[in-house]
Design a protein around this motif. Structure first.
Motif, PDB file in Angstrom:
ATOM      1  N   ALA A  46      73.263  20.953  22.364  1.00  0.00           N
ATOM      2  CA  ALA A  46      72.899  20.119  23.518  1.00  0.00           C
ATOM      3  C   ALA A  46      73.521  18.735  23.386  1.00  0.00           C
ATOM      4  O   ALA A  46      74.005  18.161  24.363  1.00  0.00           O
ATOM      5  N   SER A  47      73.514  18.219  22.158  1.00  0.00           N
ATOM      6  CA  SER A  47      74.088  16.897  21.939  1.00  0.00           C
ATOM      7  C   SER A  47      75.600  16.921  22.158  1.00  0.00           C
ATOM      8  O   SER A  47      76.166  16.003  22.749  1.00  0.00           O
ATOM      9  N   LEU A  48      76.235  17.983  21.704  1.00  0.00           N
ATOM     10  CA  LEU A  48      77.696  18.073  21.868  1.00  0.00           C
ATOM     11  C   LEU A  48      78.079  18.228  23.341  1.00  0.00           C
ATOM     12  O   LEU A  48      79.135  17.781  23.765  1.00  0.00           O
ATOM     13  N   MET A  49      77.210  18.878  24.118  1.00  0.00           N
ATOM     14  CA  MET A  49      77.516  19.079  25.542  1.00  0.00           C
ATOM     15  C   MET A  49      76.889  18.004  26.415  1.00  0.00           C
ATOM     16  O   MET A  49      76.978  18.082  27.638  1.00  0.00           O
ATOM     17  N   ASN A  50      76.227  17.035  25.785  1.00  0.00           N
ATOM     18  CA  ASN A  50      75.561  15.950  26.508  1.00  0.00           C
ATOM     19  C   ASN A  50      74.589  16.498  27.554  1.00  0.00           C
ATOM     20  O   ASN A  50      74.621  16.133  28.725  1.00  0.00           O
ATOM     21  N   ASP A  51      73.762  17.421  27.118  1.00  0.00           N
ATOM     22  CA  ASP A  51      72.858  18.142  28.006  1.00  0.00           C
ATOM     23  C   ASP A  51      71.454  18.104  27.409  1.00  0.00           C
ATOM     24  O   ASP A  51      71.298  18.168  26.202  1.00  0.00           O
ATOM     25  N   SER A  52      70.446  17.992  28.268  1.00  0.00           N
ATOM     26  CA  SER A  52      69.073  17.919  27.749  1.00  0.00           C
ATOM     27  C   SER A  52      68.376  19.268  27.705  1.00  0.00           C
ATOM     28  O   SER A  52      67.268  19.377  27.190  1.00  0.00           O
ATOM     29  N   LEU A  53      69.018  20.288  28.264  1.00  0.00           N
ATOM     30  CA  LEU A  53      68.371  21.595  28.311  1.00  0.00           C
ATOM     31  C   LEU A  53      68.127  22.150  26.906  1.00  0.00           C
ATOM     32  O   LEU A  53      67.106  22.786  26.649  1.00  0.00           O
ATOM     33  N   GLY A  54      69.049  21.877  26.015  1.00  0.00           N
ATOM     34  CA  GLY A  54      68.897  22.340  24.628  1.00  0.00           C
ATOM     35  C   GLY A  54      67.693  21.707  23.956  1.00  0.00           C
ATOM     36  O   GLY A  54      66.972  22.369  23.201  1.00  0.00           O
ATOM     37  N   GLN A  55      67.465  20.419  24.242  1.00  0.00           N
ATOM     38  CA  GLN A  55      66.286  19.741  23.686  1.00  0.00           C
ATOM     39  C   GLN A  55      65.012  20.397  24.214  1.00  0.00           C
ATOM     40  O   GLN A  55      64.026  20.543  23.500  1.00  0.00           O
ATOM     41  N   THR A  56      65.052  20.795  25.490  1.00  0.00           N
ATOM     42  CA  THR A  56      63.891  21.461  26.073  1.00  0.00           C
ATOM     43  C   THR A  56      63.599  22.764  25.347  1.00  0.00           C
ATOM     44  O   THR A  56      62.453  23.050  24.990  1.00  0.00           O
ATOM     45  N   PHE A  57      64.653  23.548  25.126  1.00  0.00           N
ATOM     46  CA  PHE A  57      64.469  24.817  24.421  1.00  0.00           C
ATOM     47  C   PHE A  57      63.955  24.586  23.010  1.00  0.00           C
ATOM     48  O   PHE A  57      63.125  25.337  22.503  1.00  0.00           O
ATOM     49  N   MET A  58      64.468  23.530  22.384  1.00  0.00           N
ATOM     50  CA  MET A  58      64.032  23.226  21.018  1.00  0.00           C
ATOM     51  C   MET A  58      62.541  22.879  21.003  1.00  0.00           C
ATOM     52  O   MET A  58      61.800  23.306  20.114  1.00  0.00           O
ATOM     53  N   ILE A  59      62.108  22.109  22.005  1.00  0.00           N
ATOM     54  CA  ILE A  59      60.691  21.732  22.083  1.00  0.00           C
ATOM     55  C   ILE A  59      59.821  22.977  22.262  1.00  0.00           C
ATOM     56  O   ILE A  59      58.803  23.152  21.588  1.00  0.00           O
ATOM     57  N   LEU A  60      60.270  23.889  23.136  1.00  0.00           N
ATOM     58  CA  LEU A  60      59.508  25.122  23.354  1.00  0.00           C
ATOM     59  C   LEU A  60      59.490  25.981  22.087  1.00  0.00           C
ATOM     60  O   LEU A  60      58.449  26.520  21.694  1.00  0.00           O
ATOM     61  N   ALA A  61      60.652  26.089  21.424  1.00  0.00           N
ATOM     62  CA  ALA A  61      60.734  26.920  20.210  1.00  0.00           C
ATOM     63  C   ALA A  61      59.885  26.340  19.080  1.00  0.00           C
ATOM     64  O   ALA A  61      59.219  27.072  18.349  1.00  0.00           O
ATOM     65  N   LEU A  62      59.903  25.019  18.963  1.00  0.00           N
ATOM     66  CA  LEU A  62      59.165  24.369  17.875  1.00  0.00           C
ATOM     67  C   LEU A  62      57.651  24.511  18.068  1.00  0.00           C
ATOM     68  O   LEU A  62      56.911  24.636  17.089  1.00  0.00           O
ATOM     69  N   SER A  63      57.212  24.515  19.325  1.00  0.00           N
ATOM     70  CA  SER A  63      55.774  24.704  19.586  1.00  0.00           C
ATOM     71  C   SER A  63      55.323  26.070  19.094  1.00  0.00           C
ATOM     72  O   SER A  63      54.297  26.197  18.414  1.00  0.00           O
ATOM     73  N   VAL A  64      56.099  27.099  19.452  1.00  0.00           N
ATOM     74  CA  VAL A  64      55.754  28.451  19.019  1.00  0.00           C
ATOM     75  C   VAL A  64      55.799  28.547  17.493  1.00  0.00           C
ATOM     76  O   VAL A  64      54.933  29.170  16.864  1.00  0.00           O
ATOM     77  N   ASP A  65      56.781  27.884  16.907  1.00  0.00           N
ATOM     78  CA  ASP A  65      56.930  27.916  15.446  1.00  0.00           C
ATOM     79  C   ASP A  65      55.713  27.317  14.752  1.00  0.00           C
ATOM     80  O   ASP A  65      55.188  27.896  13.790  1.00  0.00           O
ATOM     81  N   SER A  66      55.242  26.172  15.268  1.00  0.00           N
ATOM     82  CA  SER A  66      54.091  25.542  14.616  1.00  0.00           C
ATOM     83  C   SER A  66      52.828  26.376  14.801  1.00  0.00           C
ATOM     84  O   SER A  66      51.990  26.457  13.911  1.00  0.00           O
ATOM     85  N   CYS A  67      52.711  27.039  15.970  1.00  0.00           N
ATOM     86  CA  CYS A  67      51.578  27.935  16.193  1.00  0.00           C
ATOM     87  C   CYS A  67      51.612  29.086  15.198  1.00  0.00           C
ATOM     88  O   CYS A  67      50.581  29.466  14.622  1.00  0.00           O
ATOM     89  N   MET A  68      52.805  29.639  14.998  1.00  0.00           N
ATOM     90  CA  MET A  68      52.964  30.756  14.072  1.00  0.00           C
ATOM     91  C   MET A  68      52.561  30.336  12.650  1.00  0.00           C
ATOM     92  O   MET A  68      51.859  31.061  11.944  1.00  0.00           O
ATOM     93  N   THR A  69      52.972  29.127  12.255  1.00  0.00           N
ATOM     94  CA  THR A  69      52.624  28.625  10.923  1.00  0.00           C
ATOM     95  C   THR A  69      51.111  28.472  10.793  1.00  0.00           C
ATOM     96  O   THR A  69      50.530  28.827   9.765  1.00  0.00           O
ATOM     97  N   ALA A  70      50.491  27.952  11.855  1.00  0.00           N
ATOM     98  CA  ALA A  70      49.040  27.751  11.806  1.00  0.00           C
ATOM     99  C   ALA A  70      48.309  29.084  11.662  1.00  0.00           C
ATOM    100  O   ALA A  70      47.384  29.218  10.850  1.00  0.00           O
ATOM    101  N   VAL A  71      48.743  30.102  12.429  1.00  0.00           N
ATOM    102  CA  VAL A  71      48.116  31.425  12.335  1.00  0.00           C
ATOM    103  C   VAL A  71      48.313  32.008  10.934  1.00  0.00           C
ATOM    104  O   VAL A  71      47.373  32.534  10.314  1.00  0.00           O
ATOM    105  N   ALA A  72      49.542  31.904  10.426  1.00  0.00           N
ATOM    106  CA  ALA A  72      49.839  32.466   9.099  1.00  0.00           C
ATOM    107  C   ALA A  72      49.005  31.786   8.017  1.00  0.00           C
ATOM    108  O   ALA A  72      48.482  32.449   7.115  1.00  0.00           O
ATOM    109  N   LEU A  73      48.840  30.473   8.120  1.00  0.00           N
ATOM    110  CA  LEU A  73      48.037  29.769   7.111  1.00  0.00           C
ATOM    111  C   LEU A  73      46.552  30.106   7.241  1.00  0.00           C
ATOM    112  O   LEU A  73      45.850  30.201   6.233  1.00  0.00           O
TER     113      LEU A  73
END
Lengths: 96, 154
Positions: A46-73
């Motif tokens: 996203a940074s290389l293409m000067n686009d914010s859509l990648g940041q959006t996807f990262m935010i969505l992916a990171l939310s799911v990731d933290s939820c997964m970590t919480a469930v696993a713990l």
């Protein structure tokens, strides 16, 4: 574009931890590293293409990731309270 | 260039030590360092929202890992020796060399779209964001029920 090498290095470290470590918390840290390596690509491209859509996807992916970590713990806490075991190999031997 | 090199070496070294160190608490501290360096790395890539979000989520993740590491592990006496730590440092620096050489060649794409983050999040991925909220709520309720059920049994 060569930030992919950095991402692959982090992925390799995560897989190394997943394969060699038996402690449940270390295994979760390895999974965390793998997901960070994957979501990093969104931001880099996203940074290389000067686009914010990648940041959006990262935010969505990171939310799911933290939820997964919480469930696993939470599962790790339940397993430890019941069996007093945090070793992944000992846990898999319980199946037999 | 110097900042990039320092960030890349710091990122790889702290990620490696998060796996390599025997003591869980030190491994979690190394993970915290990695998340802070990663956030700075995102800032350097002109992605401030991703950096702040990574820092916020990373703080929560590290707090959970730290609590789990403190409460679930026993002090078994296994510590990483200084020799092994130095070996790990050398290995992590060697691992970061291809990344440093790779980042030198980084170039920006010519194609550029001009979505702002709010446009991208609320106009293009609105359903995803709302569904994500539902997923997080479900997971939070699931964890509460999981721990409550276990406490009731014990």
């Amino acid at each position: 574009m060569d930030y992919i090498i950095l991402s692959v290095t982090l992925l390799a470290i995560g897989i190394y931890g997943l394969v060699t470590k038996h402690d449940l918390i270390k295994v979760l840290i390895s999974i965390e590293l793998i997901t960070i390596a994957a979501s990093m690509n969104f931001v880099v491209f996203a940074s290389l293409m000067n686009d914010s859509l990648g940041q959006t996807f990262m935010i969505l992916a990171l939310s799911v990731d933290s939820c997964m970590t919480a469930v696993a713990l939470a599962l790790a806490v339940v397993v430890y309270r019941k069996l007093k075991i945090l070793d992944v190999t000992e846990l898999s031997e319980l199946k037999e | 260039m110097l900042l990039e090199t320092v960030l890349v070496v710091g990122l790889v070294a702290s990620a490696f030590f998060a796996i390599y160190l025997e003591e869980t608490v030190y491994a979690v501290l190394s993970l915290a360092t990695m998340l802070i360096v990663l956030s700075t790395f995102y800032f350097s890539l002109n992605a401030p929202f991703a950096a702040i979000f990574q820092l916020a989520i990373g703080t929560g993740t590290v707090a959970i890992f730290f609590l789990a590491g403190e409460t679930l592990t026993t002090k078994s006496g296994t510590t990483t020796s200084l020799k092994k730590k130095l070996l790990g440092l050398v290995a992590s620096i060697l691992l970061s060399i291809p990344c440093i050489l790779g980042t030198e060649q980084t170039k920006t794409f010519a194609r550029s779209t001009s979505f702002s983050l709010s446009t991208a999040l609320w106009e293009l991925r609105a359903i995803d964001a709302i569904a994500q909220g539902l997923v997080i709520l479900t997971i939070a309720l699931g964890i509460v029920f999981l721990l409550k059920e276990e406490r009731r049994r014990s």
